[in-house]
Design a protein around this motif. Structure first.
Motif, PDB file in Angstrom:
ATOM      1  N   ILE A 111      36.015 -49.982   8.554  1.00  0.00           N
ATOM      2  CA  ILE A 111      36.137 -49.107   9.728  1.00  0.00           C
ATOM      3  C   ILE A 111      37.053 -47.928   9.419  1.00  0.00           C
ATOM      4  O   ILE A 111      36.730 -46.768   9.740  1.00  0.00           O
ATOM      5  N   ALA A 112      38.189 -48.195   8.786  1.00  0.00           N
ATOM      6  CA  ALA A 112      39.135 -47.120   8.470  1.00  0.00           C
ATOM      7  C   ALA A 112      38.497 -46.080   7.550  1.00  0.00           C
ATOM      8  O   ALA A 112      38.693 -44.868   7.733  1.00  0.00           O
ATOM      9  N   GLY A 113      37.729 -46.548   6.582  1.00  0.00           N
ATOM     10  CA  GLY A 113      37.069 -45.625   5.664  1.00  0.00           C
ATOM     11  C   GLY A 113      36.016 -44.784   6.360  1.00  0.00           C
ATOM     12  O   GLY A 113      35.902 -43.575   6.121  1.00  0.00           O
ATOM     13  N   ILE A 114      35.232 -45.409   7.224  1.00  0.00           N
ATOM     14  CA  ILE A 114      34.193 -44.668   7.945  1.00  0.00           C
ATOM     15  C   ILE A 114      34.821 -43.657   8.899  1.00  0.00           C
ATOM     16  O   ILE A 114      34.353 -42.508   9.016  1.00  0.00           O
ATOM     17  N   LYS A 115      35.876 -44.050   9.585  1.00  0.00           N
ATOM     18  CA  LYS A 115      36.560 -43.110  10.474  1.00  0.00           C
ATOM     19  C   LYS A 115      37.041 -41.901   9.687  1.00  0.00           C
ATOM     20  O   LYS A 115      36.916 -40.747  10.143  1.00  0.00           O
ATOM     21  N   TRP A 116      37.584 -42.126   8.526  1.00  0.00           N
ATOM     22  CA  TRP A 116      38.086 -41.049   7.671  1.00  0.00           C
ATOM     23  C   TRP A 116      36.943 -40.126   7.239  1.00  0.00           C
ATOM     24  O   TRP A 116      37.076 -38.891   7.244  1.00  0.00           O
ATOM     25  N   ALA A 117      35.796 -40.699   6.871  1.00  0.00           N
ATOM     26  CA  ALA A 117      34.647 -39.897   6.445  1.00  0.00           C
ATOM     27  C   ALA A 117      34.126 -39.030   7.587  1.00  0.00           C
ATOM     28  O   ALA A 117      33.789 -37.853   7.386  1.00  0.00           O
ATOM     29  N   MET A 167      36.303 -36.141   8.232  1.00  0.00           N
ATOM     30  CA  MET A 167      36.094 -35.119   7.212  1.00  0.00           C
ATOM     31  C   MET A 167      34.898 -34.244   7.582  1.00  0.00           C
ATOM     32  O   MET A 167      34.935 -33.011   7.420  1.00  0.00           O
ATOM     33  N   LEU A 168      33.823 -34.851   8.074  1.00  0.00           N
ATOM     34  CA  LEU A 168      32.673 -34.072   8.537  1.00  0.00           C
ATOM     35  C   LEU A 168      33.082 -33.113   9.645  1.00  0.00           C
ATOM     36  O   LEU A 168      32.703 -31.930   9.653  1.00  0.00           O
ATOM     37  N   ASP A 169      33.841 -33.617  10.592  1.00  0.00           N
ATOM     38  CA  ASP A 169      34.264 -32.795  11.721  1.00  0.00           C
ATOM     39  C   ASP A 169      35.128 -31.619  11.224  1.00  0.00           C
ATOM     40  O   ASP A 169      34.983 -30.491  11.715  1.00  0.00           O
ATOM     41  N   ALA A 170      36.004 -31.874  10.257  1.00  0.00           N
ATOM     42  CA  ALA A 170      36.846 -30.809   9.720  1.00  0.00           C
ATOM     43  C   ALA A 170      36.024 -29.746   9.012  1.00  0.00           C
ATOM     44  O   ALA A 170      36.410 -28.571   8.985  1.00  0.00           O
ATOM     45  N   GLU A 171      34.867 -30.136   8.459  1.00  0.00           N
ATOM     46  CA  GLU A 171      33.991 -29.184   7.783  1.00  0.00           C
ATOM     47  C   GLU A 171      32.963 -28.585   8.740  1.00  0.00           C
ATOM     48  O   GLU A 171      32.027 -27.916   8.314  1.00  0.00           O
ATOM     49  N   ARG A 172      33.144 -28.805  10.046  1.00  0.00           N
ATOM     50  CA  ARG A 172      32.292 -28.250  11.105  1.00  0.00           C
ATOM     51  C   ARG A 172      30.838 -28.699  11.003  1.00  0.00           C
ATOM     52  O   ARG A 172      29.912 -27.929  11.205  1.00  0.00           O
ATOM     53  N   ILE A 173      30.678 -29.960  10.658  1.00  0.00           N
ATOM     54  CA  ILE A 173      29.351 -30.581  10.698  1.00  0.00           C
ATOM     55  C   ILE A 173      29.412 -31.606  11.812  1.00  0.00           C
ATOM     56  O   ILE A 173      30.118 -32.607  11.709  1.00  0.00           O
ATOM     57  N   LEU A 215      37.255 -34.335  -3.066  1.00  0.00           N
ATOM     58  CA  LEU A 215      36.255 -34.929  -2.191  1.00  0.00           C
ATOM     59  C   LEU A 215      35.531 -33.871  -1.361  1.00  0.00           C
ATOM     60  O   LEU A 215      34.355 -34.045  -1.021  1.00  0.00           O
ATOM     61  N   ARG A 216      36.226 -32.776  -1.037  1.00  0.00           N
ATOM     62  CA  ARG A 216      35.547 -31.691  -0.335  1.00  0.00           C
ATOM     63  C   ARG A 216      34.471 -31.075  -1.247  1.00  0.00           C
ATOM     64  O   ARG A 216      33.360 -30.794  -0.817  1.00  0.00           O
ATOM     65  N   ALA A 217      34.836 -30.875  -2.508  1.00  0.00           N
ATOM     66  CA  ALA A 217      33.860 -30.349  -3.468  1.00  0.00           C
ATOM     67  C   ALA A 217      32.688 -31.305  -3.610  1.00  0.00           C
ATOM     68  O   ALA A 217      31.522 -30.888  -3.662  1.00  0.00           O
ATOM     69  N   TYR A 218      32.983 -32.599  -3.678  1.00  0.00           N
ATOM     70  CA  TYR A 218      31.912 -33.595  -3.774  1.00  0.00           C
ATOM     71  C   TYR A 218      30.991 -33.533  -2.554  1.00  0.00           C
ATOM     72  O   TYR A 218      29.759 -33.532  -2.683  1.00  0.00           O
ATOM     73  N   LEU A 219      31.589 -33.480  -1.370  1.00  0.00           N
ATOM     74  CA  LEU A 219      30.800 -33.456  -0.140  1.00  0.00           C
ATOM     75  C   LEU A 219      29.837 -32.276  -0.138  1.00  0.00           C
ATOM     76  O   LEU A 219      28.636 -32.439   0.132  1.00  0.00           O
ATOM     77  N   ALA A 221      23.844 -39.358   2.233  1.00  0.00           N
ATOM     78  CA  ALA A 221      24.096 -40.133   1.015  1.00  0.00           C
ATOM     79  C   ALA A 221      25.564 -40.171   0.631  1.00  0.00           C
ATOM     80  O   ALA A 221      26.044 -41.155   0.046  1.00  0.00           O
ATOM     81  N   SER A 222      26.310 -39.109   0.939  1.00  0.00           N
ATOM     82  CA  SER A 222      27.709 -39.051   0.523  1.00  0.00           C
ATOM     83  C   SER A 222      28.650 -39.801   1.456  1.00  0.00           C
ATOM     84  O   SER A 222      29.784 -40.122   1.068  1.00  0.00           O
ATOM     85  N   LEU A 223      28.210 -40.112   2.675  1.00  0.00           N
ATOM     86  CA  LEU A 223      29.123 -40.711   3.651  1.00  0.00           C
ATOM     87  C   LEU A 223      29.643 -42.087   3.222  1.00  0.00           C
ATOM     88  O   LEU A 223      30.849 -42.335   3.291  1.00  0.00           O
ATOM     89  N   PRO A 224      28.797 -43.030   2.799  1.00  0.00           N
ATOM     90  CA  PRO A 224      29.359 -44.324   2.381  1.00  0.00           C
ATOM     91  C   PRO A 224      30.252 -44.201   1.158  1.00  0.00           C
ATOM     92  O   PRO A 224      31.197 -44.988   0.990  1.00  0.00           O
ATOM     93  N   ILE A 225      29.994 -43.222   0.299  1.00  0.00           N
ATOM     94  CA  ILE A 225      30.828 -43.031  -0.888  1.00  0.00           C
ATOM     95  C   ILE A 225      32.230 -42.600  -0.475  1.00  0.00           C
ATOM     96  O   ILE A 225      33.235 -43.158  -0.932  1.00  0.00           O
ATOM     97  N   ILE A 226      32.300 -41.599   0.408  1.00  0.00           N
ATOM     98  CA  ILE A 226      33.611 -41.127   0.872  1.00  0.00           C
ATOM     99  C   ILE A 226      34.337 -42.236   1.627  1.00  0.00           C
ATOM    100  O   ILE A 226      35.541 -42.457   1.444  1.00  0.00           O
ATOM    101  N   ALA A 227      33.604 -42.959   2.471  1.00  0.00           N
ATOM    102  CA  ALA A 227      34.231 -44.054   3.229  1.00  0.00           C
ATOM    103  C   ALA A 227      34.772 -45.130   2.297  1.00  0.00           C
ATOM    104  O   ALA A 227      35.878 -45.650   2.497  1.00  0.00           O
TER     105      ALA A 227
END
Length: 573
Positions: A304-310, A313-319, A355-359, A329-335
């Protein structure tokens, strides 16, 4: 009803000789290119793809019929012997991919190691997106045997079960005339082609005396009554049995902890993918069955903590939602990587950039178009080593190796399709514009999660003008670079006016004049000058319209590409 076997070559022969036809009541081709690629890998690995259903045809066809998409049309005197009642999508996908007649995809095969269990290299399929520009089909490397071979690919058309007389010539050209290398490459192609030709597709056969109503009833039941258990359903049962915990209740806890998650993706699937990666397995159904189910329940709070963090991150990148998310595809990796994120300030800053570059690379390259789960595991392992300080070279994660995962070029940007579809690069380009602010060109509001539902996809060069005056194909009007997300009311106000006309309207209604309007368009990474010169157009101005449109697409590609490259390097602004 008989159960019989038939190799793929014989299925293709029946289609080519117009003996196998579709009842006209069947739906048309419906599979996505991901589904096509998955089937092709199944065939190349000699795994079962399920049985199909045919109805034997006697002296007269019981139903009005049609050919499979792109197959030869019926001629006078042809004898139809079978109607395909179930299996249309599979046979159509195989026929079209191996005849290379999809308008916007070319399929290739290469061999890659299974990152999870280290087994022998397995065939992977790439469905390369194609587009037409200036009478040429891009990307150009797809037509260059040397470049195709350098990338480790073999064109799927060479494996056509009906034969391909280009195999020898292609192998010789691909190896730059080296006869020894060409011989070895040709042997590899021939081996693959033989496997494809002999691949068995079993079928059930209804006899020709079967009444029409019975055949229809069987068709309906086979297409509506079989509801398979999903991988998620199976894990639900296994977890309940192993721990007494309910996966459904755990997922409810996840949604309660991350209320914005539902805007993007199904929480249950994301959690299982994250759990698979945390156990060093690929995020796919096979891994779900291999995981220690008890560990999943015990690890749930950290998942849960990892998914919340991911999601943060999407919200911070305005997605802000699934429709604007280029790729999941990248969401479970970041989480899953959350557990390795450093706590010290400087290290955290470096890790966030990584991780931003990866996303953004996952949003702007075709890394996960095919073999997504295998490549996800490769990148997860590489990123984990980087976060742990075990490696310092970003190329440790293949997504950063531009020989393996090239960044888009200006031509790639120009060819990207309409972002309302599912093409990753198309959505990625819209995401880039939204990240820059994407202020409405009339009311000047920056796009937010709150007002996104009031935004619409707008053609900067109106679709009606391009089709009516420019006489261009619909595909060319539906380009990501011809799109901006603007408010509903602004879209209605602009309607089908030429760019020059609607820019003049905006300037005349802005208190701050042209500079304010320029700034609003710049927030979408839209070049103002090329729009300001576009129009008005008379019926006879087709050539000028097309020239202006091409110039605009090229100018916007030049404007966007440095921003794309900056984001893919992890830039924070």
């Amino acid at each position: 009803m008989e159960a019989l076997n038939r190799p793929l070559k014989d299925w293709f022969t029946s289609v080519a000789e117009r003996r196998l036809r579709l009842p006209r009541f069947q739906r048309f081709e419906a599979w996505s290119h991901n589904e096509v690629g998955s089937l092709l890998e199944t065939v190349l690995r000699k795994l079962p793809a399920g049985a199909v259903l045919v109805l034997k045809v006697g002296a007269e066809e019981p139903f009005a019929s049609r050919e499979l998409e792109s197959a030869p049309a019926l001629r006078a005197g042809d004898r139809v012997t079978e109607h395909l009642l179930d299996g249309q999508q599979r046979l159509t996908a195989l026929w079209r991919a191996m005849h290379d007649n999809y308008s916007n995809r070319t399929y290739f095969v290469r061999f890659e190691n299974d990152e999870e269990d280290g087994s022998q290299p397995a065939p992977r399929v790439l469905g390369q997106y194609r587009w037409n520009r200036g009478g040429k089909l891009y990307p150009l490397w797809c037509e260059d045997p040397i470049e195709v071979h350098r990338r480790g690919y073999i064109p799927l058309r060479l494996l056509n079960p009906l034969g391909n007389d280009q195999r020898n010539e292609w192998a010789l050209t691909a190896t730059d005339g080296n006869f020894q290398d060409a011989w070895q490459l040709n042997l590899k192609v021939q081996e693959l082609a033989t496997n494809v030709s002999q691949y068995n597709i079993p079928y059930l056969s209804l006899p020709e005396e079967t009444p029409k109503d019975v055949a229809l009833d069987v068709f309906i039941k086979m297409n509506t009554s079989s509801v398979r258990l999903s991988a998620f359903d199976i894990v639900v049962a296994q977890l309940e049995e192993a721990t007494g915990s309910s996966l459904h209740e755990l997922v409810e806890d996840l949604h309660a902890a991350v209320p914005t998650l539902q805007r993007y993706i199904d929480g249950g699937t994301l959690a299982l993918d994250c759990a698979a990666l945390r156990s060093d397995r690929a995020p796919n159904q096979r891994s779900y069955q291999r995981m220690n189910i008890s560990d999943v329940a015990g690890d749930w709070d950290r998942i849960i903590a990892g998914i919340k963090w991911a999601i943060e991150m999407l919200d911070a990148e305005r997605i802000y939602d699934a429709q604007r998310l280029p790729s999941v595809a990248s969401l479970p990796i970041i989480a899953a990587l959350h557990q390795y994120f450093p706590s010290s300030l400087d290290e955290a800053g470096n890790a966030r950039r990584l991780l931003r570059a990866y996303l953004w690379r996952s949003f702007l390259t075709r890394r996960y178009d095919q073999s997504a789960s295998t490549r996800a595991l490769q990148d997860y392992r590489g990123l984990r080593r980087l976060l742990l300080g075990e490696e310092s070279n970003w190329k440790t994660a293949p997504i950063f190796d531009e020989e393996v995962t090239p960044l888009p070029t200006e031509d790639d940007l120009i060819g990207a399709a309409w972002p309302r579809g599912r093409e990753v690069l198309a959505r990625g380009l819209l995401a880039v514009a939204l990240r820059k602010g994407a202020r409405d060109v009339a009311d000047d509001q920056t796009v937010t999660a709150g007002n996104l539902s009031k935004r619409e996809y707008h053609h900067l060069f109106p679709d009606s003008l391009l089709l009516k005056i420019g006489k261009v194909e619909q595909q060319k009007t539906m380009r990501a670079l011809n799109c901006a997300l603007i408010s509903w009311s602004t879209n209605r106000n602009i309607s089908n006016k030429s760019p020059l006309q609607y820019l003049q309207d905006r300037v005349s209604r802005s208190d701050m004049g042209e500079d304010a309007v320029r700034a609003r368009f710049a927030s979408h990474l839209i070049p103002y000058a090329e729009l300001a010169e576009a129009g008005p157009y008379l019926e006879s101005d087709g050539e000028k319209l097309i020239r202006d449109y091409d110039n605009f697409l090229a100018a916007r590609a030049r404007m966007m590409l440095p921003v794309v490259q900056s984001l893919c390097a992890g830039a924070g602004s």
